[in-house]
Design a protein around this motif. Structure first.
Motif, PDB file in Angstrom:
ATOM      1  N   PRO A 159       0.805  -1.225   0.000  1.00  0.00           N
ATOM      2  CA  PRO A 159       0.000   0.000   0.000  1.00  0.00           C
ATOM      3  C   PRO A 159       0.840   1.279   0.000  1.00  0.00           C
ATOM      4  CG  PRO A 159       0.109  -0.907   2.221  1.00  0.00           C
ATOM      5  CD  PRO A 159       0.825  -1.880   1.323  1.00  0.00           C
ATOM      6  N   LEU A 205      -2.673  -2.108  -6.162  1.00  0.00           N
ATOM      7  CA  LEU A 205      -3.899  -2.689  -5.609  1.00  0.00           C
ATOM      8  C   LEU A 205      -4.542  -1.866  -4.494  1.00  0.00           C
ATOM      9  CD1 LEU A 205      -2.890  -6.490  -5.491  1.00  0.00           C
ATOM     10  CD2 LEU A 205      -4.403  -5.356  -7.139  1.00  0.00           C
ATOM     11  N   ASP A 206      -3.740  -1.226  -3.647  1.00  0.00           N
ATOM     12  CA  ASP A 206      -4.318  -0.512  -2.508  1.00  0.00           C
ATOM     13  C   ASP A 206      -5.194   0.663  -2.942  1.00  0.00           C
ATOM     14  OD1 ASP A 206      -3.604   1.677   0.078  1.00  0.00           O
ATOM     15  OD2 ASP A 206      -4.418  -0.305   0.468  1.00  0.00           O
ATOM     16  N   LYS A 207      -4.967   1.174  -4.169  1.00  0.00           N
ATOM     17  CA  LYS A 207      -5.758   2.317  -4.635  1.00  0.00           C
ATOM     18  C   LYS A 207      -7.030   1.859  -5.363  1.00  0.00           C
ATOM     19  CE  LYS A 207      -2.453   6.075  -4.877  1.00  0.00           C
ATOM     20  NZ  LYS A 207      -1.253   5.648  -4.227  1.00  0.00           N
ATOM     21  N   LEU A 208      -7.161   0.549  -5.566  1.00  0.00           N
ATOM     22  CA  LEU A 208      -8.303   0.043  -6.301  1.00  0.00           C
ATOM     23  C   LEU A 208      -9.398  -0.435  -5.353  1.00  0.00           C
ATOM     24  CD1 LEU A 208      -6.396  -2.105  -8.967  1.00  0.00           C
ATOM     25  CD2 LEU A 208      -7.044   0.308  -9.088  1.00  0.00           C
ATOM     26  N   THR A 209     -10.618  -0.526  -5.884  1.00  0.00           N
ATOM     27  CA  THR A 209     -11.727  -1.077  -5.103  1.00  0.00           C
ATOM     28  C   THR A 209     -11.848  -2.538  -5.498  1.00  0.00           C
ATOM     29  OG1 THR A 209     -12.822   1.046  -5.086  1.00  0.00           O
ATOM     30  CG2 THR A 209     -14.182  -0.866  -4.584  1.00  0.00           C
ATOM     31  N   LYS A 253     -12.653  -6.783  -4.268  1.00  0.00           N
ATOM     32  CA  LYS A 253     -13.287  -7.717  -3.333  1.00  0.00           C
ATOM     33  C   LYS A 253     -12.580  -9.058  -3.398  1.00  0.00           C
ATOM     34  CE  LYS A 253     -16.949  -7.414  -1.534  1.00  0.00           C
ATOM     35  NZ  LYS A 253     -17.289  -7.066  -0.143  1.00  0.00           N
ATOM     36  N   GLY A 254     -12.652  -9.795  -2.320  1.00  0.00           N
ATOM     37  CA  GLY A 254     -12.060 -11.125  -2.300  1.00  0.00           C
ATOM     38  C   GLY A 254     -12.916 -12.116  -3.067  1.00  0.00           C
ATOM     39  N   CYS A 255     -12.349 -13.279  -3.316  1.00  0.00           N
ATOM     40  CA  CYS A 255     -13.080 -14.370  -3.964  1.00  0.00           C
ATOM     41  C   CYS A 255     -14.277 -14.720  -3.119  1.00  0.00           C
ATOM     42  CB  CYS A 255     -12.155 -15.583  -4.120  1.00  0.00           C
ATOM     43  SG  CYS A 255     -12.991 -17.059  -4.716  1.00  0.00           S
ATOM     44  N   SER A 315      -2.722  -8.234   2.581  1.00  0.00           N
ATOM     45  CA  SER A 315      -4.092  -8.621   2.217  1.00  0.00           C
ATOM     46  C   SER A 315      -4.428  -8.170   0.798  1.00  0.00           C
ATOM     47  CB  SER A 315      -5.089  -8.029   3.210  1.00  0.00           C
ATOM     48  OG  SER A 315      -5.087  -6.615   3.143  1.00  0.00           O
ATOM     49  N   GLN A 316      -3.810  -7.055   0.361  1.00  0.00           N
ATOM     50  CA  GLN A 316      -4.090  -6.554  -0.984  1.00  0.00           C
ATOM     51  C   GLN A 316      -3.691  -7.609  -2.021  1.00  0.00           C
ATOM     52  OE1 GLN A 316      -2.549  -4.846   1.435  1.00  0.00           O
ATOM     53  NE2 GLN A 316      -3.395  -2.764   1.551  1.00  0.00           N
ATOM     54  N   THR A 328      -5.827 -10.794  -1.931  1.00  0.00           N
ATOM     55  CA  THR A 328      -7.106 -10.578  -2.620  1.00  0.00           C
ATOM     56  C   THR A 328      -6.956 -10.911  -4.096  1.00  0.00           C
ATOM     57  OG1 THR A 328      -7.726  -8.841  -1.045  1.00  0.00           O
ATOM     58  CG2 THR A 328      -8.913  -8.899  -3.125  1.00  0.00           C
TER      59      THR A 328
END
Lengths: 190, 190
Positions: A10, A39-43, A45-47, A92-93, A96
């Motif tokens: 991030p 990735l941290d700037k994107l919206t 969701k997880g699987c 976590s990013q 995901t």
């Protein structure tokens, strides 16, 4: 050569992002062929384990910013993934993204000798950064991810940069930049 | 007794969720004191690595659905975390929560003999489910998370159920349900 870099830290000027930039340079790809996703700037969701990608859809059905990332990865000759180690595993990013990459496997992935949808001739480099000095500390975890991408059909390698804090590795640890460039050369037999 | 249940599986009726429900029931907590959070249904972001929680504030500064989860868990007597194993590690959803618990550490956590901000005396149970029939396959990873939560002042234990598929652990492995109940009662006695 199309290159897609999926950046799991991030922090804007993080060590792992800098190493990815070095890997991109070492690949020799032209600027217009390189796609970078922070990735941290994107919206994202997880699987959601709906198994749609195994029961009718060839792609993940979730419509979010990760859709474009997955699409770019599926067209890339060279994929670079990066993540710092946060609390014992990749950020976590990046997890995901990796969970969603499950959609790159065919419905019969458990039994098919070629379980991935992307064929067998792409390359992947997973760059990990960590504070601890021992490469072996998280080595098994990273080996497991590399194995996953190999099963998917990538010629995959990893690079673990250890003993890192907030420093600027360009000035304090230039050998790390050389090492990552060497690994890329090795992947492409340059 | 306040209970916070933080569900890392995206599937609403998943095995891990059912095991959490059995554990909560066995805790004897009044339903009015039980808070459940289905992470996949929430809008949550990963840790930004901004260090605000170490330099400016006592809590995480990110304002999303996870803020309430963090404060509820920080005030609970019993925290139950769940996650299936996806691609060799806990789900991204649960990793997002765990990365954000970094905000529970004090600014001097690296050198302080009591690095965590939360008052001691709380319990935490980490329930992990996996398809892989070898229950030792990810034990090291799970143990590392338990160690982390102990550093956060919890009396923490884990409970791994291996060899799961499908959807109904209460039918396929009823003994696992009994073990989940035992894990909670023994944790609460300790």
């Amino acid at each position: 050569m199309k290159v897609t870099a999926v950046l799991g830290s991030p922090r804007d000027n993080s060590n792992s992002t800098r190493l990815a930039a070095e890997a991109v340079m070492a690949s020799g790809a032209r600027k217009e062929e390189v796609a970078k996703f922070f990735l941290d700037k994107l919206t994202i969701k997880g699987c959601r384990a709906c198994a749609s990608c195994k029961t009718g859809s060839e792609v993940c059905v979730i419509n979010d910013d990760l859709s474009e990332v997955l699409n770019s990865v599926s067209k890339a000759d060279f994929v670079i993934l990066t993540a710092p180690i946060y609390i014992g595993d990749i950020s976590s990013q990046q997890k995901t993204f990796i969970d969603r990459s499950f959609s790159l496997l065919k419905p019969d992935f458990r039994t098919n000798p070629q379980p991935g949808r992307l064929g067998q001739d792409r390359k992947l480099l997973f760059i990990i950064t960590q504070r601890r000095p021992q490469k072996s500390f998280y080595g098994q975890i990273i080996a497991s991810y590399v194995e996953y991408f190999r099963n998917m059909g990538f010629n995959a390698a990893s690079f673990i940069a250890t003993d890192l804090g907030e420093e600027d590795i360009v000035t304090t640890r230039p050998e790390l930049l050389r090492e990552v460039a060497e690994i890329v050369s090795g992947l492409f037999n340059l | 007794m306040k209970v916070a249940v933080i569900l890392g599986s995206p599937r609403v009726t998943s095995n891990s969720t059912q095991l959490a429900e059995a554990a909560v029931k066995a805790s004897g907590a009044d339903s009015s004191e039980v808070s459940k959070f289905h992470l996949n249904s929430l809008n949550i972001k990963g840790c930004h690595g901004c260090f605000s929680c170490k330099t400016k504030t006592e809590v995480c500064v990110i304002k999303d659905d996870l803020a309430k989860v963090l404060t509820t868990a920080a005030q609970a007597d019993l925290v139950v975390l769940t996650a299936p194993i996806y691609i060799g590690e806990i789900t991204a959803q649960q990793k997002i929560f765990i990365d954000r618990t970094f905000s529970w550490f004090k600014p001097d956590f690296k050198s302080n003999s009591v690095p965590g901000r939360l008052s001691p005396g709380r319990k935490l149970l980490f329930i992990v489910t996996q398809g892989n029939p070898d229950s030792s396959a990810y034990k090291k990873n799970v143990d590392a998370y338990v160690g982390y939560f102990r550093a956060q002042n919890f009396t923490a234990e884990s409970f791994i159920v291996a060899g799961l598929g499908g959807d109904d652990v209460t039918v396929t492995k009823p003994e696992a349900v009994l073990e989940a109940e035992k894990a909670v009662t023994s944790l609460l006695k300790s």
